[in-house]
Design a protein around this motif. Structure first.
Motif, PDB file in Angstrom:
ATOM      1  N   PHE A  57       0.831  -1.195   0.000  1.00 19.14           N
ATOM      2  CA  PHE A  57       0.000   0.000   0.000  1.00 19.14           C
ATOM      3  C   PHE A  57       0.864   1.242   0.000  1.00 19.14           C
ATOM      4  O   PHE A  57       2.047   1.197   0.338  1.00 19.14           O
ATOM      5  N   THR A  58       0.271   2.340  -0.454  1.00 18.61           N
ATOM      6  CA  THR A  58       0.927   3.639  -0.419  1.00 18.61           C
ATOM      7  C   THR A  58      -0.020   4.618   0.263  1.00 18.61           C
ATOM      8  O   THR A  58      -1.232   4.477   0.169  1.00 18.61           O
ATOM      9  N   LEU A  59       0.550   5.582   0.956  1.00 14.72           N
ATOM     10  CA  LEU A  59      -0.212   6.660   1.579  1.00 14.72           C
ATOM     11  C   LEU A  59       0.389   7.973   1.122  1.00 14.72           C
ATOM     12  O   LEU A  59       1.610   8.087   0.985  1.00 14.72           O
ATOM     13  N   GLU A  60      -0.465   8.984   0.927  1.00  9.96           N
ATOM     14  CA  GLU A  60      -0.019  10.296   0.460  1.00  9.96           C
ATOM     15  C   GLU A  60      -0.660  11.403   1.272  1.00  9.96           C
ATOM     16  O   GLU A  60      -1.619  11.176   1.994  1.00  9.96           O
ATOM     17  N   GLY A  61      -0.139  12.628   1.053  1.00  7.83           N
ATOM     18  CA  GLY A  61      -0.652  13.796   1.769  1.00  7.83           C
ATOM     19  C   GLY A  61       0.083  13.914   3.084  1.00  7.83           C
ATOM     20  O   GLY A  61       1.267  13.625   3.166  1.00  7.83           O
ATOM     21  N   LYS A  62      -0.610  14.314   4.103  1.00  6.92           N
ATOM     22  CA  LYS A  62      -0.007  14.346   5.431  1.00  6.92           C
ATOM     23  C   LYS A  62      -0.012  12.914   5.958  1.00  6.92           C
ATOM     24  O   LYS A  62      -1.063  12.346   6.238  1.00  6.92           O
ATOM     25  N   VAL A  63       1.176  12.335   6.070  1.00  6.07           N
ATOM     26  CA  VAL A  63       1.307  10.952   6.524  1.00  6.07           C
ATOM     27  C   VAL A  63       1.990  10.948   7.886  1.00  6.07           C
ATOM     28  O   VAL A  63       3.021  11.589   8.075  1.00  6.07           O
ATOM     29  N   GLU A  64       1.395  10.219   8.829  1.00  6.86           N
ATOM     30  CA  GLU A  64       1.972  10.066  10.160  1.00  6.86           C
ATOM     31  C   GLU A  64       2.105   8.593  10.481  1.00  6.86           C
ATOM     32  O   GLU A  64       1.201   7.813  10.187  1.00  6.86           O
ATOM     33  N   ALA A  65       3.237   8.241  11.064  1.00  2.38           N
ATOM     34  CA  ALA A  65       3.471   6.860  11.490  1.00  2.38           C
ATOM     35  C   ALA A  65       3.866   6.881  12.953  1.00  2.38           C
ATOM     36  O   ALA A  65       4.733   7.649  13.359  1.00  2.38           O
ATOM     37  N   GLU A  66       3.205   6.057  13.741  1.00  2.00           N
ATOM     38  CA  GLU A  66       3.584   5.902  15.148  1.00  2.00           C
ATOM     39  C   GLU A  66       4.443   4.659  15.221  1.00  2.00           C
ATOM     40  O   GLU A  66       4.049   3.588  14.766  1.00  2.00           O
ATOM     41  N   THR A  67       5.623   4.823  15.778  1.00  2.00           N
ATOM     42  CA  THR A  67       6.552   3.704  15.853  1.00  2.00           C
ATOM     43  C   THR A  67       6.498   3.077  17.242  1.00  2.00           C
ATOM     44  O   THR A  67       5.781   3.542  18.123  1.00  2.00           O
ATOM     45  N   PHE A  68       7.294   2.055  17.408  1.00  2.00           N
ATOM     46  CA  PHE A  68       7.482   1.413  18.696  1.00  2.00           C
ATOM     47  C   PHE A  68       8.045   2.445  19.669  1.00  2.00           C
ATOM     48  O   PHE A  68       8.639   3.429  19.266  1.00  2.00           O
ATOM     49  N   ASP A  69       7.855   2.283  20.923  1.00  3.54           N
ATOM     50  CA  ASP A  69       8.406   3.143  21.977  1.00  3.54           C
ATOM     51  C   ASP A  69       7.965   4.599  21.905  1.00  3.54           C
ATOM     52  O   ASP A  69       8.655   5.476  22.388  1.00  3.54           O
ATOM     53  N   GLY A  70       6.824   4.888  21.270  1.00  5.36           N
ATOM     54  CA  GLY A  70       6.276   6.228  21.313  1.00  5.36           C
ATOM     55  C   GLY A  70       6.884   7.248  20.378  1.00  5.36           C
ATOM     56  O   GLY A  70       6.699   8.445  20.574  1.00  5.36           O
ATOM     57  N   ARG A  72       7.216   9.226  16.686  1.00  7.30           N
ATOM     58  CA  ARG A  72       6.251   9.628  15.663  1.00  7.30           C
ATOM     59  C   ARG A  72       7.025  10.163  14.463  1.00  7.30           C
ATOM     60  O   ARG A  72       7.891  11.025  14.613  1.00  7.30           O
ATOM     61  N   LEU A  73       6.691   9.652  13.284  1.00  4.73           N
ATOM     62  CA  LEU A  73       7.340  10.070  12.051  1.00  4.73           C
ATOM     63  C   LEU A  73       6.308  10.760  11.171  1.00  4.73           C
ATOM     64  O   LEU A  73       5.201  10.244  11.013  1.00  4.73           O
ATOM     65  N   GLU A  74       6.649  11.913  10.614  1.00  2.00           N
ATOM     66  CA  GLU A  74       5.768  12.639   9.710  1.00  2.00           C
ATOM     67  C   GLU A  74       6.466  12.828   8.374  1.00  2.00           C
ATOM     68  O   GLU A  74       7.660  13.138   8.330  1.00  2.00           O
ATOM     69  N   THR A  75       5.722  12.642   7.277  1.00  2.00           N
ATOM     70  CA  THR A  75       6.240  12.811   5.929  1.00  2.00           C
ATOM     71  C   THR A  75       5.069  13.039   4.978  1.00  2.00           C
ATOM     72  O   THR A  75       3.933  13.189   5.425  1.00  2.00           O
ATOM     73  N   SER A  76       5.337  13.037   3.666  1.00  2.00           N
ATOM     74  CA  SER A  76       4.254  13.287   2.706  1.00  2.00           C
ATOM     75  C   SER A  76       3.826  12.045   1.933  1.00  2.00           C
ATOM     76  O   SER A  76       2.798  12.070   1.272  1.00  2.00           O
ATOM     77  N   ASP A  77       4.602  10.988   1.938  1.00  2.00           N
ATOM     78  CA  ASP A  77       4.144   9.734   1.336  1.00  2.00           C
ATOM     79  C   ASP A  77       4.984   8.568   1.837  1.00  2.00           C
ATOM     80  O   ASP A  77       6.150   8.739   2.195  1.00  2.00           O
ATOM     81  N   VAL A  78       4.361   7.399   1.916  1.00  2.00           N
ATOM     82  CA  VAL A  78       5.062   6.179   2.323  1.00  2.00           C
ATOM     83  C   VAL A  78       4.580   5.002   1.476  1.00  2.00           C
ATOM     84  O   VAL A  78       3.497   5.033   0.916  1.00  2.00           O
TER      85      VAL A  78
END
Length: 144
Positions: A57-70, A72-78
């Motif tokens: 899958f791909t995500l676009e726009g404002k993309v946020e990922a919550e990782t292990f141990d709290g 947070r990653l922000e980017t425009s596509d993954v």
């Protein structure tokens, strides 16, 4: 294990995928590098495309990922790759978590191995964490 929610979805016969608006994905990685308990993760984006088998899958726009141990990653596509169980981007990223702020260009997240790699133009700010010392009275052995 993967759970996907979306405000709206449209299936494309041509690409054999769903086009989504307002995407929220939660997943559970059953085995980690050190054999510890399963790791939970979350990804969200403004728009996305998901293959009907949910392996890519791909995500676009404002993309946020919550990782292990709290963290947070922000980017425009993954992009998520089931074969490697990684999420990656070539876009500008901002990673923030306990005691750390990192920005750069491009990143990969491997939930199974609990690793995040930020690739180019990396800027990091480490905030020292203060650990409070507790006063413990010493009592010699044999004395009450």
């Amino acid at each position: 294990e993967l759970s996907l929610r979306s405000r709206s979805a449209e299936w494309s016969r041509e690409t054999q995928s769903f086009h989504l608006d307002g995407v929220d994905i939660e997943f559970l990685v059953g085995s980690t590098a050190d054999g510890a308990s399963p790791v939970r993760g979350r990804l969200s984006g403004d728009k996305g495309d998901v293959a009907t088998d949910a392996r890519e899958f791909t995500l676009e726009g404002k993309v946020e990922a919550e990782t292990f141990d709290g963290y947070r990653l922000e980017t425009s596509d993954v992009r998520y790759h089931h074969s490697t169980r990684t999420v990656d981007t070539d876009q500008a990223v901002h990673l923030e978590g306990p005691g750390l702020k990192v920005s750069g260009r491009g990143a990969s997240m491997n939930y199974a191995e609990e690793q995040v790699q930020v690739r180019g133009r990396v800027h990091a700010h480490v905030i020292p964490m203060v650990i409070e010392q507790q006063h413990v009275p010493l009592v010699p052995k044999g004395n009450p």
